[in-house]
Design a protein around this motif. Sequence first.
Motif, PDB file in Angstrom:
ATOM      1  N   ARG A 191     -24.536   7.824   6.045  1.00  0.00           N
ATOM      2  CA  ARG A 191     -24.579   8.783   7.147  1.00  0.00           C
ATOM      3  C   ARG A 191     -23.477   9.837   6.988  1.00  0.00           C
ATOM      4  NH1 ARG A 191     -23.226   5.834  11.746  1.00  0.00           N
ATOM      5  NH2 ARG A 191     -21.125   6.507  11.295  1.00  0.00           N
ATOM      6  N   ASP A 192     -22.273   9.382   6.620  1.00  0.00           N
ATOM      7  CA  ASP A 192     -21.164  10.320   6.424  1.00  0.00           C
ATOM      8  C   ASP A 192     -21.463  11.301   5.292  1.00  0.00           C
ATOM      9  OD1 ASP A 192     -19.859   8.944   8.423  1.00  0.00           O
ATOM     10  OD2 ASP A 192     -18.596   7.787   7.033  1.00  0.00           O
ATOM     11  N   MET A 193     -22.047  10.798   4.202  1.00  0.00           N
ATOM     12  CA  MET A 193     -22.375  11.676   3.077  1.00  0.00           C
ATOM     13  C   MET A 193     -23.459  12.671   3.473  1.00  0.00           C
ATOM     14  SD  MET A 193     -22.041   9.434  -0.428  1.00  0.00           S
ATOM     15  CE  MET A 193     -23.598   8.644  -0.236  1.00  0.00           C
ATOM     16  N   ARG A 194     -24.436  12.236   4.258  1.00  0.00           N
ATOM     17  CA  ARG A 194     -25.502  13.132   4.710  1.00  0.00           C
ATOM     18  C   ARG A 194     -24.927  14.238   5.599  1.00  0.00           C
ATOM     19  NH1 ARG A 194     -28.891   9.451   6.092  1.00  0.00           N
ATOM     20  NH2 ARG A 194     -28.089   9.192   8.201  1.00  0.00           N
ATOM     21  N   GLU A 195     -23.983  13.891   6.473  1.00  0.00           N
ATOM     22  CA  GLU A 195     -23.361  14.892   7.354  1.00  0.00           C
ATOM     23  C   GLU A 195     -22.593  15.943   6.571  1.00  0.00           C
ATOM     24  OE1 GLU A 195     -20.909  12.846  10.134  1.00  0.00           O
ATOM     25  OE2 GLU A 195     -22.597  11.923  11.186  1.00  0.00           O
ATOM     26  N   LEU A 196     -21.958  15.522   5.478  1.00  0.00           N
ATOM     27  CA  LEU A 196     -21.152  16.447   4.683  1.00  0.00           C
ATOM     28  C   LEU A 196     -21.928  17.073   3.529  1.00  0.00           C
ATOM     29  CD1 LEU A 196     -17.820  14.443   4.546  1.00  0.00           C
ATOM     30  CD2 LEU A 196     -18.356  16.422   5.959  1.00  0.00           C
ATOM     31  N   GLY A 197     -23.178  16.673   3.346  1.00  0.00           N
ATOM     32  CA  GLY A 197     -23.986  17.228   2.261  1.00  0.00           C
ATOM     33  C   GLY A 197     -23.576  16.723   0.892  1.00  0.00           C
ATOM     34  N   LEU A 198     -23.128  15.486   0.810  1.00  0.00           N
ATOM     35  CA  LEU A 198     -22.704  14.892  -0.456  1.00  0.00           C
ATOM     36  C   LEU A 198     -23.770  13.943  -0.970  1.00  0.00           C
ATOM     37  CD1 LEU A 198     -19.067  13.962   0.552  1.00  0.00           C
ATOM     38  CD2 LEU A 198     -19.731  15.797  -0.964  1.00  0.00           C
ATOM     39  N   SER A 199     -23.740  13.679  -2.262  1.00  0.00           N
ATOM     40  CA  SER A 199     -24.603  12.659  -2.847  1.00  0.00           C
ATOM     41  C   SER A 199     -23.725  11.679  -3.623  1.00  0.00           C
ATOM     42  CB  SER A 199     -25.645  13.288  -3.769  1.00  0.00           C
ATOM     43  OG  SER A 199     -25.028  13.806  -4.922  1.00  0.00           O
ATOM     44  N   ALA A 200     -24.310  10.556  -4.016  1.00  0.00           N
ATOM     45  CA  ALA A 200     -23.543   9.539  -4.745  1.00  0.00           C
ATOM     46  C   ALA A 200     -23.100  10.063  -6.107  1.00  0.00           C
ATOM     47  CB  ALA A 200     -24.364   8.274  -4.903  1.00  0.00           C
ATOM     48  N   ASP A 201     -23.870  10.982  -6.685  1.00  0.00           N
ATOM     49  CA  ASP A 201     -23.499  11.548  -7.985  1.00  0.00           C
ATOM     50  C   ASP A 201     -22.261  12.436  -7.888  1.00  0.00           C
ATOM     51  OD1 ASP A 201     -25.618  10.255  -9.178  1.00  0.00           O
ATOM     52  OD2 ASP A 201     -26.987  11.965  -8.885  1.00  0.00           O
ATOM     53  N   ASP A 202     -22.024  12.998  -6.725  1.00  0.00           N
ATOM     54  CA  ASP A 202     -20.843  13.844  -6.538  1.00  0.00           C
ATOM     55  C   ASP A 202     -19.550  13.051  -6.668  1.00  0.00           C
ATOM     56  OD1 ASP A 202     -22.501  15.997  -6.059  1.00  0.00           O
ATOM     57  OD2 ASP A 202     -22.416  15.776  -3.876  1.00  0.00           O
ATOM     58  N   ALA A 203     -19.592  11.753  -6.448  1.00  0.00           N
ATOM     59  CA  ALA A 203     -18.379  10.927  -6.495  1.00  0.00           C
ATOM     60  C   ALA A 203     -17.793  10.859  -7.894  1.00  0.00           C
ATOM     61  CB  ALA A 203     -18.683   9.518  -5.994  1.00  0.00           C
ATOM     62  N   TYR A 204     -18.596  11.101  -8.913  1.00  0.00           N
ATOM     63  CA  TYR A 204     -18.102  11.035 -10.291  1.00  0.00           C
ATOM     64  C   TYR A 204     -17.246  12.239 -10.650  1.00  0.00           C
ATOM     65  CZ  TYR A 204     -21.249   7.133 -10.819  1.00  0.00           C
ATOM     66  OH  TYR A 204     -21.867   5.919 -10.674  1.00  0.00           O
ATOM     67  N   ARG A 205     -17.368  13.316  -9.907  1.00  0.00           N
ATOM     68  CA  ARG A 205     -16.513  14.488 -10.098  1.00  0.00           C
ATOM     69  C   ARG A 205     -15.428  14.440  -9.019  1.00  0.00           C
ATOM     70  NH1 ARG A 205     -21.721  16.005 -10.540  1.00  0.00           N
ATOM     71  NH2 ARG A 205     -21.800  16.901  -8.456  1.00  0.00           N
TER      72      ARG A 205
ATOM     73  N   PHE B 142     -15.419   4.731  -1.172  1.00  0.00           N
ATOM     74  CA  PHE B 142     -16.712   4.767  -1.831  1.00  0.00           C
ATOM     75  C   PHE B 142     -16.620   5.511  -3.162  1.00  0.00           C
ATOM     76  CE2 PHE B 142     -20.817   6.861  -2.594  1.00  0.00           C
ATOM     77  CZ  PHE B 142     -21.608   5.743  -2.731  1.00  0.00           C
ATOM     78  N   GLY B 143     -15.936   6.633  -3.186  1.00  0.00           N
ATOM     79  CA  GLY B 143     -15.759   7.379  -4.436  1.00  0.00           C
ATOM     80  C   GLY B 143     -14.996   6.566  -5.464  1.00  0.00           C
ATOM     81  N   HIS B 144     -13.989   5.847  -5.018  1.00  0.00           N
ATOM     82  CA  HIS B 144     -13.203   4.999  -5.917  1.00  0.00           C
ATOM     83  C   HIS B 144     -14.086   3.915  -6.538  1.00  0.00           C
ATOM     84  CE1 HIS B 144      -9.884   2.581  -7.427  1.00  0.00           C
ATOM     85  NE2 HIS B 144     -10.350   1.561  -6.744  1.00  0.00           N
ATOM     86  N   VAL B 145     -14.913   3.289  -5.723  1.00  0.00           N
ATOM     87  CA  VAL B 145     -15.790   2.218  -6.210  1.00  0.00           C
ATOM     88  C   VAL B 145     -16.849   2.782  -7.154  1.00  0.00           C
ATOM     89  CG1 VAL B 145     -17.532   0.539  -5.494  1.00  0.00           C
ATOM     90  CG2 VAL B 145     -15.382   0.704  -4.266  1.00  0.00           C
ATOM     91  N   MET B 146     -17.392   3.946  -6.841  1.00  0.00           N
ATOM     92  CA  MET B 146     -18.436   4.522  -7.691  1.00  0.00           C
ATOM     93  C   MET B 146     -17.919   4.899  -9.073  1.00  0.00           C
ATOM     94  SD  MET B 146     -21.221   4.272  -6.151  1.00  0.00           S
ATOM     95  CE  MET B 146     -22.280   5.284  -7.150  1.00  0.00           C
ATOM     96  N   ARG B 147     -16.642   5.210  -9.185  1.00  0.00           N
ATOM     97  CA  ARG B 147     -16.074   5.559 -10.480  1.00  0.00           C
ATOM     98  C   ARG B 147     -15.679   4.344 -11.307  1.00  0.00           C
ATOM     99  NH1 ARG B 147     -14.152   9.638  -7.087  1.00  0.00           N
ATOM    100  NH2 ARG B 147     -12.238   8.525  -6.650  1.00  0.00           N
ATOM    101  N   ARG B 148     -15.832   3.152 -10.775  1.00  0.00           N
ATOM    102  CA  ARG B 148     -15.543   1.918 -11.509  1.00  0.00           C
ATOM    103  C   ARG B 148     -16.629   1.680 -12.561  1.00  0.00           C
ATOM    104  NH1 ARG B 148     -10.605   0.018 -10.876  1.00  0.00           N
ATOM    105  NH2 ARG B 148     -11.299  -2.062 -11.239  1.00  0.00           N
ATOM    106  N   PRO B 149     -16.367   0.835 -13.560  1.00  0.00           N
ATOM    107  CA  PRO B 149     -17.407   0.504 -14.538  1.00  0.00           C
ATOM    108  C   PRO B 149     -18.587  -0.204 -13.866  1.00  0.00           C
ATOM    109  CG  PRO B 149     -15.251  -0.259 -15.290  1.00  0.00           C
ATOM    110  CD  PRO B 149     -15.072   0.243 -13.895  1.00  0.00           C
TER     111      PRO B 149
END
Length: 106
Positions: A78-92, A40-47
């Motif tokens: 669900r996995d991101m909610r369990e770990l306290g992550l958001s989609a914006d965190d994937a860019y870092r 998911f992080g890999h895909v979010m960092r794509r153009p």
Amino acid sequence: MRMLRWAGGLHLEIGFKICPGSFKVAPLTEKLKESRLIWFGHVMRRPEDHVVKKCLSMATKKRGRGKSLNTWMTNVRRDMRELGLSADDAYRRDEWRLKMSKADPS
């Protein structure tokens, strides 16, 4: 699991009880969550115009009777909610990997 029992020379009856602890392997569910979040992080960092990233925002239709209501994306959320992550965190990337990585126990 079968490979771990074979490598340790364990029989089927005792393999399930002894095997994960004796080889110090992380639980399979945790490793699956980690690999989902890596992708998911890999895909979010794509153009934005990349095909795979466009597919994430596609609408899904209601599934038929007897089918699971979960999709890959609902599992990721669900996995991101369990770990306290958001989609914006994937860019870092560095912070993303630190928060979601599941190391094997030592």
